[in-house]
Design an enzyme around this catalytic site. Structure first.
Site, PDB file in Angstrom:
ATOM      1  N   HIS A 120       0.898  -1.260  -0.061  1.00  0.00           N
ATOM      2  CA  HIS A 120       0.017   0.147   0.010  1.00  0.00           C
ATOM      3  C   HIS A 120       1.026   1.237  -0.038  1.00  0.00           C
ATOM      4  CE1 HIS A 120      -3.540   2.610   1.223  1.00  0.00           C
ATOM      5  NE2 HIS A 120      -2.625   3.097   1.913  1.00  0.00           N
ATOM      6  N   GLU A 121       1.768   1.186   0.824  1.00  0.00           N
ATOM      7  CA  GLU A 121       2.598   2.205   0.973  1.00  0.00           C
ATOM      8  C   GLU A 121       3.595   2.624  -0.140  1.00  0.00           C
ATOM      9  OE1 GLU A 121       2.066   4.846   2.828  1.00  0.00           O
ATOM     10  OE2 GLU A 121       0.870   3.684   4.548  1.00  0.00           O
ATOM     11  N   HIS A 139       1.819   4.513  -2.749  1.00  0.00           N
ATOM     12  CA  HIS A 139       1.733   6.104  -2.702  1.00  0.00           C
ATOM     13  C   HIS A 139       3.135   6.509  -3.157  1.00  0.00           C
ATOM     14  CE1 HIS A 139      -1.893   6.495  -0.302  1.00  0.00           C
ATOM     15  NE2 HIS A 139      -1.384   5.899   0.612  1.00  0.00           N
ATOM     16  N   GLU A 195      -6.369   7.868  -1.245  1.00  0.00           N
ATOM     17  CA  GLU A 195      -5.944   6.349  -0.902  1.00  0.00           C
ATOM     18  C   GLU A 195      -6.419   5.392  -2.007  1.00  0.00           C
ATOM     19  OE1 GLU A 195      -4.290   5.655   1.780  1.00  0.00           O
ATOM     20  OE2 GLU A 195      -4.243   7.445   2.661  1.00  0.00           O
ATOM     21  N   TYR A 206     -11.007   7.122   3.741  1.00  0.00           N
ATOM     22  CA  TYR A 206     -10.441   5.534   3.613  1.00  0.00           C
ATOM     23  C   TYR A 206     -11.519   4.487   3.055  1.00  0.00           C
ATOM     24  CZ  TYR A 206      -5.838   6.442   5.645  1.00  0.00           C
ATOM     25  OH  TYR A 206      -4.532   6.840   6.011  1.00  0.00           O
TER      26      TYR A 206
END
Length: 723
Positions: free
Chosen positions: A476-477, A480, A505, A648
């Site tokens: 997930h990170e 980003h 997100e 989110y």
């Protein structure tokens, strides 16, 4: 990973050579320089002559240049081991925030921006967006309030809110709390965890950092230990309680000064949702659909708890507590699904998992990642000293390039800072260090982005091993980070993840689906015993004398068991997210200021958690609802997600729609991957986010896939997923 040969990038990476004195001095110089740019525009341009090109463009170029340094000046407070440097970075952020507030309330500049907007010159879409957003920001910063006491009060509030946010974040980063436990009290906690704890006499010091906290709540068989840890973690930063309360009240006061009914109306106006009613309806509908499923899941977990306690000769009181949930959720995985998360983690050593993830991004988006190590660091460093390009010797840095199909060009720099340290940011996040943009002479400035995480450190016998939820968090990170790297915007203002909060997100949430795809789980995995003879010997010793060898990749049957748990206790997972989102709206959407002043915030936080999730807390043991201050540990609501945590959940509507519609059939389709890169990720916030979605989907987004993924269809009220 694709074989990446070192090539010297056309732009040096940023340097991390600041001292406490230089951080503050550099900040003051930058701000003085910015003020001069603005003053010069005001002195030389009259409203009748104001245009985008002579007012907005010079301001945008200045913002671009400032961002190359300001992000890093504020970054040190999250990663430096030097307390004085962290303090200086915090001071720098205060100076920058104060300056921004003053700059955003300059009536002389607003008059020029207003005139430029009314002039109506034909501009390219991104420039038009910049002009409109800048104009709106002046209005939202109080310039529709007549000059005088009310506007002065608004400015005072803005400055105080900045101070509160910085102080709140500092307390989170600097938190050093913990509890002493005996080995008996820590029974069940994996030896890997216990062996790394500080020991004095017969007691172990358990901190509230994730690598200590989560395994204890998941594995400690002593419920009293879990209760102590859970309650203490909710009370670990009680000095933030008054800061949080003051911020809530000031936000509400400021919104009312601007003419809004509350802070939520002010914040949501320029998001995709547009109105608090849209948010409240979405959260309320989802709650109704999930409520019965949550109750059903609790009953199943209660039965498991009863059997577990009786098997150990302990009495069951008929209740299911907050500190029970991670423990029995994990036990259910093992008992009903024969799923051992410790065993799964053996297949996900941190470094090989990262390599596998980067390889996925290479194949999907046409990228090449080249780790910069040894003498190559000296080669790329502007100073010729490789140590200057990282802020800590554990940090990894990659140069990122387009592959041949994408033109072989340079993309930017990716940093990985993976392990806990004293004073370091305590969660997992992506930080933009330098945005990309187009310079005044038309050349491209390339971005640098950092992942800051807190995974368990390697030991002599084992590398750092990731649980499946940590694999998902990392992916997930990294998502980003990729968004930050491949963005192609003219202005730094819109670069990468600089989108509205209820969309930001979505790109990373979509990529989490790869962590539930059998082929990708197989590709990411590599059993740690295969990495070196030393690890093999340690694994063999731990596994017993008869252990021979294990499969290099995670076995199909283990993947199958893992995927079956995707929906396990998913209603409770999503009800937890709803608790955060509904609490956020409750404190930012009061009917009037007096009712907010009367609100008992901690009691509201804990009561809503009980009312929404139905899981018992200390309140059922006679403690009342003021037993903990979880909101004081909730960085999101002080760090930009105020009246925005719903994002989110709402952005999952978009992420699930994109995955189901485009990638579910073939997650590694390179044609669709590149289309996604160019249509969604490259755009950043440079155009309306709904336009971006419609361009990619070929239609307006729908909720069908979101509810299908949660196990819900129209009219049903149970089932969910924790993806």
């Amino acid at each position: 990973m694709a074989p990446g040969k070192f090539r010297k990038p056309p732009q040096a990476p940023p340097s991390f050579t600041a001292t406490p004195d230089s951080v503050v001095e550099d900040t003051k110089k930058l701000l003085a320089s910015s003020k001069k740019v603005t003053d010069d525009i005001v002195a030389s341009i009259q409203a009748k002559d104001a245009s985008f090109h002579n007012v907005l463009l010079p301001l945008a170029y200045d913002e671009n240049q400032q961002s190359l340094k300001t992000h890093i000046l504020g970054f040190y407070q999250s990663v430096s081991t030097d307390q004085t440097l962290r303090d200086a970075s915090t001071e720098a952020e205060k100076l920058m925030d104060d300056f921004s507030i003053e700059a955003a309330m300059r009536e002389d500049v607003f008059e020029l921006v207003d005139a430029a907007l009314k002039r109506g010159d034909k501009l390219d879409p991104e420039s038009q967006r910049l002009l409109e957003k800048e104009h709106k920001s002046y209005v939202r910063n109080g310039l529709n309030i007549p000059a005088g006491p009310k506007r002065d009060r608004f400015k005072e509030i803005k400055k105080r809110l900045s101070q509160l946010s910085i102080a709140f974040s500092k307390s989170l980063n600097e938190e050093k709390g913990g509890l002493w436990f005996t080995a008996e009290e820590l029974a069940g906690v994996p030896e890997d965890v216990v062996s790394l704890l500080k020991k004095e006499g017969d007691k172990y010091w358990l901190t509230f950092k994730y690598p200590d906290l989560f395994p204890t709540l998941k594995y400690a068989t002593n419920s009293a230990t879990r209760q102590k840890v859970f309650v203490a973690n909710e009370n670990k930063i009680n000095q933030n309680v008054p800061l949080f309360r003051e911020a809530i009240l000031l936000r509400d006061e400021a919104a009312r000064l601007l003419g809004y009914p509350n802070h939520a109306a002010f914040r949501i106006e320029d998001k995709m949702a547009k109105t608090p009613k849209t948010v409240d309806d979405f959260l309320g509908d989802l709650r109704n659909r999930l409520s019965q499923g949550g109750l059903d899941e609790i009953e199943t977990l209660k039965a498991l708890k009863k059997a577990d306690l009786e098997s150990r000769g302990e009495q069951f009181d008929g209740r299911y507590y907050l500190w029970d949930h991670r423990f029995y959720d994990r036990m259910m995985e093992e008992k009903d699904y024969q799923l051992d998360q410790q065993l799964i983690s053996e297949y996900f050593p941190l470094q090989t998992t990262i390599q596998g993830m980067l390889e996925i991004f290479e194949q999907l988006f046409g990228l090449v990642f080249v780790e910069i190590v040894g003498e190559d660091r000296d080669t790329v460093s502007a100073s010729g000293k490789g140590a200057d390009i990282v802020w800590h010797d554990e940090v990894q840095v990659f140069s990122v390039w387009d592959d041949e199909g994408e033109g072989n060009g340079f993309v930017g720099y990716l940093y990985l800072d993976l392990f806990p340290r004293t004073g370091k940011y305590g969660h997992a996040a992506n930080f933009n260090l330098q945005p990309g943009f187009i310079t005044e002479n038309g050349t491209r400035r390339y971005p640098a982005t950092a992942l800051v995480c807190n995974f368990s450190k390697p030991t002599a016998k084992k590398p750092s091993l990731l649980k499946h939820d940590e694999v998902t968090t990392l992916f997930h990170e990294l998502g980003h980070g990729i968004h930050d790297l491949v963005s192609r915007t003219t202005y730094s203002r819109f670069h990468g993840t600089n989108t509205v909060r209820d969309f930001v997100e979505a790109p990373s949430q979509m990529l989490e689906n790869w962590c539930w795809t059998p082929s990708q789980l197989k590709a990411l995995s590599k059993h740690y015993s295969t990495l070196s003879p030393e690890y093999y010997a340690a694994w063999k010793e731990a596994s017993g004398a008869n252990a021979g060898s294990t499969e290099e990749r995670i076995p199909d049957d283990l993947i199958e068991k893992l995927i079956k748990t995707k929906n396990l206790n998913g209603a409770l997972f999503n009800l937890r997210q709803l608790h955060f989102g509904i609490f956020d709206m409750a404190i930012h959407e009061p009917k009037d200021h007096e009712s907010l002043e009367a609100m008992k915030i901690s009691e509201t936080y804990n009561w809503l958690r009980k009312d929404i999730s139905k899981i018992d807390g200390p309140e059922v043991l006679g403690e009342g609802y003021d037993w903990g201050n979880g909101q004081a540990t909730f960085g999101h609501l002080m760090g930009g997600y105020d009246a925005g945590y719903y994002g989110y959940l709402s952005s999952q509507v978009y992420s699930t729609d994109m995955f189901y519609s485009v990638f579910k059939k073939n997650p590694m389709d390179p044609k669709e991957g590149r289309r996604y890169r160019h249509t969604v990720l490259e755009k950043g916030g440079s155009q309306d986010e709904m336009t971006t979605l419609i361009d990619f989907l070929g239609r307006e987004p729908k909720t069908d896939a979101f509810y299908e993924e949660l196990g819900l269809t129209k009219g049903t009220q149970s089932g969910a997923t924790a993806s």
